[in-house]
Design an enzyme around this catalytic site. Structure first.
Site, short mmCIF file in Angstrom:
data_model
loop_
_atom_site.label_atom_id
_atom_site.label_comp_id
_atom_site.label_asym_id
_atom_site.label_seq_id
_atom_site.Cartn_x
_atom_site.Cartn_y
_atom_site.Cartn_z
N PRO A 2 -68.45 -23.21 21.56
CA PRO A 2 -67.52 -22.10 21.52
C PRO A 2 -66.10 -22.35 22.02
O PRO A 2 -65.89 -22.77 23.14
CB PRO A 2 -68.20 -21.05 22.41
CG PRO A 2 -69.19 -21.78 23.22
CD PRO A 2 -69.49 -23.06 22.54
N GLU A 3 -65.16 -22.08 21.14
CA GLU A 3 -63.77 -21.84 21.52
C GLU A 3 -63.47 -20.43 21.04
O GLU A 3 -64.39 -19.71 20.68
CB GLU A 3 -62.85 -22.91 20.91
CG GLU A 3 -63.22 -24.31 21.41
CD GLU A 3 -62.23 -25.39 21.02
OE1 GLU A 3 -61.03 -25.10 20.96
OE2 GLU A 3 -62.66 -26.52 20.78
N LYS A 58 -61.86 -17.16 25.92
CA LYS A 58 -63.28 -17.46 25.77
C LYS A 58 -64.14 -16.58 26.68
O LYS A 58 -65.34 -16.79 26.77
CB LYS A 58 -63.54 -18.92 26.09
CG LYS A 58 -62.69 -19.89 25.28
CD LYS A 58 -62.89 -21.32 25.74
CE LYS A 58 -61.62 -22.13 25.52
NZ LYS A 58 -61.74 -23.49 26.05
N ARG A 257 -59.40 -34.88 29.22
CA ARG A 257 -60.31 -34.66 28.09
C ARG A 257 -60.06 -35.70 27.01
O ARG A 257 -58.94 -36.15 26.79
CB ARG A 257 -60.07 -33.25 27.50
CG ARG A 257 -60.19 -32.12 28.49
CD ARG A 257 -61.55 -32.06 29.14
NE ARG A 257 -62.60 -31.91 28.16
CZ ARG A 257 -62.95 -30.74 27.60
NH1 ARG A 257 -62.34 -29.64 27.97
NH2 ARG A 257 -63.89 -30.69 26.71
#
Length: 267
Positions: A2-3, A58, A257
């Site tokens: 999920p984004e 989110k 990241r």
DNA sequence: ACTCGTGTTAGCTG
DNA sequence: TCAGCTAACACGAG
């Protein structure tokens, strides 16, 4: 996983859980429900209802009404890296058009939070990795503007506050809410901007380009079923080439990241 | 077998 | 104060 676009889909599923009487709550997963003690969330929900489902970035939350019809604390829900919202009717049929069979009985151990309604249906947070989160009155105001609604002027002002790498700023939910790792790479690739450019060094036209790319990437992801459908996403691997110019994709770590970018256009 | 990762956050370090 | 790193979660993919 999920984004923003996936979370918005989950929020719509959540709407099927509204205005149904709550008769049981399992909040015994102390990691997912931290810092609440087991039974704390249950005690505020039992006998009441969820009355609205909201989202910012989110993060999702439901307004609640208690057994007396008084407004209660908000029920915050976060999917983490791989959580899913499942809402069922009395027959176990899932709301929201999800055609996959409900495996709840077999995979009960991965249901981290469950609300049962008086009609026999349930709302569940299904989350193998336990990175999702449930909490009362989550601090939504700590989040920046939703990525879908942020204006170019807001983005410019917020990026101008910091010298951190551009991608790190896009991922910072306090700056704007809803962008994850894949959406950040897709947006930067579309805007032809380097992920490591100092955030406060972008000029006005670059910020405008970034803003347009963000909106385009979000719209496309929503229409096509998720951020994994982004144009550059399938090229995020060794031997990947830029789908626009054919130059090799470059890999590195930015903002902690894993990051892929076109070595030629985003140099 | 082993490493990496579509997320978040507290706590630490420079 | 800011930016970056680590651990924690626990599993699937390559």
């Amino acid at each position: 996983m999920p984004e923003l676009p996936e979370v918005e889909a989950a929020r719509r599923v959540l709407e099927h859980a509204l205005d149904r009487r709550i008769v049981a709550v399992d909040d015994t997963d102390e990691w997912v429900c931290r810092p609440h003690r087991p039974g704390e969330i249950a005690s505020v929900l039992l006998g009441g209802t969820l009355t609205a489902a909201h989202r910012r970035g989110k993060s999702m939350w439901c307004d609640t009404r208690d057994v007396h019809g008084e407004e209660g604390p908000a029920l915050g829900l976060h999917l983490g890296m791989g959580g899913r919202i499942v809402v069922t009717d009395a027959d176990g049929v899932r709301a929201g058009g999800d055609p996959r069979p409900d495996r709840a009985p077999r995979q009960a151990g991965w249901n981290r939070f469950t609300v049962r309604f008086d009609d026999g249906g349930e709302l569940r947070l299904f989350d193998k990795r336990r990175l999702g989160r449930v909490r009362l009155d989550p601090d939504i105001d700590a989040l920046g503007p939703d990525a879908e609604h942020i204006t170019a002027a807001q983005l410019r002002e917020r990026l101008g506050r910091s010298h951190a790498p551009l991608k790190a700023r896009l991922l910072d939910q306090k700056v704007l809410a809803g962008v994850g790792n894949l959406l950040a790479d897709e947006t930067l690739w579309q805007a032809r901007l380097s992920p490591s450019r100092p955030s406060d060094e972008l000029d006005r036209s670059e910020v405008n380009r970034l803003h347009r790319s963000l909106r385009r990437a979000l719209r496309a992801a929503t229409a096509n079923g998720g951020v994994h459908t982004g144009r550059v996403i399938e090229h995020r691997h060794a031997d990947g080439t830029c789908p626009r110019c054919g130059a090799p994709m470059v890999h590195g770590t930015v903002g902690g990241r894993s990051t892929w970018w076109c070595g030629k256009e985003q140099g």
